[in-house]
Design a protein around this motif. Sequence first.
Motif, short mmCIF file in Angstrom:
data_model
loop_
_atom_site.label_atom_id
_atom_site.label_comp_id
_atom_site.label_asym_id
_atom_site.label_seq_id
_atom_site.Cartn_x
_atom_site.Cartn_y
_atom_site.Cartn_z
N GLY A 1 9.55 3.97 5.42
CA GLY A 1 9.48 3.84 3.98
C GLY A 1 9.56 5.20 3.32
N ASN A 2 10.27 5.28 2.22
CA ASN A 2 10.35 6.52 1.44
C ASN A 2 9.22 6.48 0.42
OD1 ASN A 2 10.97 8.61 -0.27
ND2 ASN A 2 13.05 7.95 -0.68
N PHE A 3 8.02 6.82 0.88
CA PHE A 3 6.84 6.64 0.04
C PHE A 3 6.77 7.63 -1.11
CE2 PHE A 3 4.25 4.76 3.80
CZ PHE A 3 4.95 3.58 3.65
N ASP A 4 7.43 8.78 -0.96
CA ASP A 4 7.21 9.80 -1.99
C ASP A 4 8.47 10.17 -2.75
OD1 ASP A 4 8.30 11.03 0.16
OD2 ASP A 4 7.03 12.80 0.07
N ASN A 5 9.35 9.17 -2.97
CA ASN A 5 10.41 9.36 -3.97
C ASN A 5 11.36 10.50 -3.61
OD1 ASN A 5 11.67 8.92 -6.48
ND2 ASN A 5 10.36 10.40 -7.52
N LYS A 6 11.63 10.69 -2.33
CA LYS A 6 12.55 11.74 -1.91
C LYS A 6 13.99 11.23 -2.07
CE LYS A 6 14.18 15.21 0.66
NZ LYS A 6 14.03 16.64 0.34
N TYR B 1 0.83 -1.21 0.00
CA TYR B 1 0.00 0.00 0.00
C TYR B 1 0.87 1.26 0.00
CZ TYR B 1 -3.89 -3.11 0.98
OH TYR B 1 -4.82 -4.11 0.90
N GLY B 2 1.95 1.22 0.75
CA GLY B 2 2.81 2.39 0.86
C GLY B 2 3.36 2.82 -0.48
N PHE B 3 3.79 1.85 -1.28
CA PHE B 3 4.40 2.18 -2.57
C PHE B 3 3.40 2.03 -3.72
CE2 PHE B 3 8.15 0.94 0.02
CZ PHE B 3 8.71 2.19 0.07
N ARG B 4 2.15 1.94 -3.40
CA ARG B 4 1.08 1.94 -4.40
C ARG B 4 1.30 0.87 -5.47
NH1 ARG B 4 2.01 7.58 -3.34
NH2 ARG B 4 0.08 8.62 -2.70
N MET B 5 1.47 -0.35 -5.03
CA MET B 5 1.63 -1.46 -5.99
C MET B 5 0.27 -1.94 -6.43
SD MET B 5 4.53 -3.71 -4.20
CE MET B 5 6.07 -3.04 -3.69
N ARG B 6 0.27 -2.74 -7.51
CA ARG B 6 -0.99 -3.25 -8.04
C ARG B 6 -0.84 -4.75 -8.29
NH1 ARG B 6 0.05 1.48 -11.33
NH2 ARG B 6 1.05 0.05 -12.77
N PRO B 7 -1.93 -5.48 -8.28
CA PRO B 7 -1.83 -6.93 -8.51
C PRO B 7 -1.26 -7.25 -9.89
CG PRO B 7 -4.00 -6.37 -7.67
CD PRO B 7 -3.31 -5.08 -7.96
N ASP B 8 -1.37 -6.34 -10.86
CA ASP B 8 -0.85 -6.67 -12.19
C ASP B 8 0.62 -6.29 -12.36
OD1 ASP B 8 -1.18 -4.00 -12.21
OD2 ASP B 8 -2.42 -3.89 -14.01
N ASP B 9 1.25 -5.83 -11.29
CA ASP B 9 2.70 -5.63 -11.36
C ASP B 9 3.39 -6.98 -11.45
OD1 ASP B 9 3.30 -2.85 -11.26
OD2 ASP B 9 2.63 -2.77 -9.18
N VAL B 10 4.58 -6.98 -12.06
CA VAL B 10 5.41 -8.18 -12.06
C VAL B 10 6.68 -7.84 -11.31
CG1 VAL B 10 6.64 -9.86 -13.48
CG2 VAL B 10 4.46 -8.93 -14.26
#
Length: 643
Positions: free
Chosen positions: A394-399, A272-281
Amino acid sequence: MLHLACCLALLLGLRLLGGFPWLQVVPASLIFYLGSGGWRSLHIFSRTIGRDLHAAWVLLQVKLCVRRHLRERNTIPKIFAETVRLYGDKPALISEGSGETWTFRQLDQYSNRVANLLLERGFKEGDVVALFMENRSQYVGLWLGMAKIGVHAALINYNLRLEALVHCVTISNARAVVFGSELSDAMSEVHASMGKTVQLFCSGDWDPQQVPQGTHCLEPLLEKAETHLPSRPDCCFTDRLFYIYTSGTTGMPKAAIVVHSRYYRMAALVYYGFRMRPDDVLYDCLPLYHSAGNIVGVGQCIIHGMTVVIKKKFSASRFWDDCVKYNCTIVQYIGEICRYLLNQPAREQERQHRVRMALGNGLRMSIWEEFTGRFGIPQIAEFYGATECNCSLGNFDNKTGACGFNSQILPYFYPIRLVKVDEETMDLIRGPDGVCIPCKPGEPGQLVGRIVQNDPLRRFDGYVNQSATSKKISQSVFKKGDTAYLSGDIMVMDECGYMFFKDRTGDTFRWKGENVSTTEVEGTLSKLLDMKDVVVYGVEVPGAEGKAGMAAVADPSFSCDLEVFGRDLEKALPPYARPVFLRMLAKVDKTSTYKFQKTDMRREGFDPSSVTDRLYFLEPSRGRYVDLSPELHAAILAGKQKL
Ligand SMILES: *[C@@H]1O[C@H](CO)[C@@H](O)[C@H](O)[C@H]1NC(C)=O
Ligand SMILES: *[C@@H]1O[C@H](CO)[C@@H](O)[C@H](O)[C@H]1NC(C)=O
Ligand SMILES: *[C@@H]1O[C@H](CO)[C@@H](O)[C@H](O)[C@H]1NC(C)=O
Ligand SMILES: *[C@@H]1O[C@H](CO)[C@@H](O)[C@H](O)[C@H]1NC(C)=O
Ligand SMILES: *[C@@H]1O[C@H](CO)[C@@H](O)[C@H](O)[C@H]1NC(C)=O
Ligand SMILES: CC(=O)N[C@H]1CO[C@H](CO)[C@@H](O)[C@@H]1O
């Protein structure tokens, strides 16, 4: 007005979290507003509110899920059953190398067979089976199958041999060992010292000559086992799932307990933190006996239905080819992997992939931008959190450069903190009331996490060995009488609350009155030396104050030009941080996490009569490295040579 609205929304979100010390929030935010630097606070607020709201949403989401799983007495196998229902025929695991693909249904059936086989053979809830094999889909199927009947797998590092291997099997109290045929030799060596009652199963190419006597061949047994789901033991979400061994820099590995809820939580926070999706590989080339590979990586398959490509062993030259071949969108890394990749000659594939995110830890500021720029990776998802740690970030926002953050708006919301330490001894510094002193922005401090035992989310699972547990825990850290987990890592926080990794405790040494951070020096040296592996440590020199810096460089091809290196060093590092001694390693002996054994080398020191590698000494007057001859060594010991 907008800020106020955001603030209210945030507070509302927090309110929903329940169990939250509600009364602390109001004063905290008021202080934030009315505190001295009015405009500055507002500036920080507007820069970080989005980040903080996302984090609050993630924590809320995970917390609600965990609550539900607790209530429904779910376990990882039960959650997996739901994943199978949703994604049955989608590829779950792809073994790079053999190219074998398992769908979720196949993985499910395989693990059912494992469970039924173990049941037939009299294994029961609470037993331990050690798993000692190289990467492959079976590995996941085996521990999952064990979990289905409440048997705990002890995930043993496949690089271990002899005493260390026996130690790991013994402390886990394993009743059986399942090993891969590629490790038959290692198993034969230790079989005799492991106790007669330990059953052995061998998976893979079966050669009765190679394996210890009495070994069962796993595959034919599994072939015969039933594929239906065995009856489930009455497990709950806070029961043990498996053991992972943490490889400390000193002593033998320690077995850390992973409970179902922790497995879930680690995988879900990242998801959830890094906004992944089930269709990621996801491309997972990290060892499966560590939490990064098996929980953060494989967990996305088990829990969220993502396809995970398992690579047996990391290969720098194949890395981008694999990503292109399997359409990977997320790759996992550790810092060393990034350096090895940067060290490769440029190739076409390195920019033809569809990787949108690199997920891992240990990417340091020194190569961060070079890495994202050269390989065209839009986002670095750096996180921090050891298996047994109680303070994940977690570095959630690409800093750029950060390994995580703590909210500055509501610093008490997430119970972690940087506290002051004596950088030499690494002891916590306490105020007059006996409580640790929190760090201000810019001040380095040790990361600590508060432990609340009765909250299943915040419980410290600890190690199998009780006395090992107590070393990582301290009292009166946040306030009088509480307990907290000591991460052992030094970080610095900026005014927006972003955390930057600085050092591991014990890895700083003092030289010429300055604190030298080995991690920083390692980063710089490695860059000067074409990304070679470097470890830096302090060695004692009789009669000299502090510790002299020594760098061990992996240089099997003898390719370093020390003349150039000495000149570059003068520009790159302050005098006190330049290593006084160099040790050029002809042979590289790495533990599985790609790190050298620092402790051994520190002990061996710089005596040319006992160290067989080539040694060099930095002559202070000329700023050049010269051969460390026995005469020079003697002069240094006698205090006749200036350091
Ligand atoms: C990768 O994507 C391409 C184009 O979308 C597709 O043709 C190919 O089959 C995919 N490969 C795999 C392994 O899924
Ligand atoms: C992450 O940051 C880098 C550098 O600041 C930037 O180039 C990139 O576009 C950012 N990625 C995302 C997904 O925002
Ligand atoms: C080095 O560490 C010691 C002990 O923590 C501290 O007192 C000192 O100020 C530090 N020195 C520098 C230059 O950072
Ligand atoms: C503290 O430990 C618990 C259980 O061991 C874990 O679930 C939790 O994530 C940890 N706390 C933090 C802040 O990471
Ligand atoms: C437990 O840990 C302590 C301290 O690390 C060590 O002395 C002891 O030998 C360990 N016990 C076992 C059974 O490994
Ligand atoms: C599926 C897979 O990649 N298995 C490999 C695991 O490692 C052994 C030993 O190196 C290989 O023989 C297997 O092919």
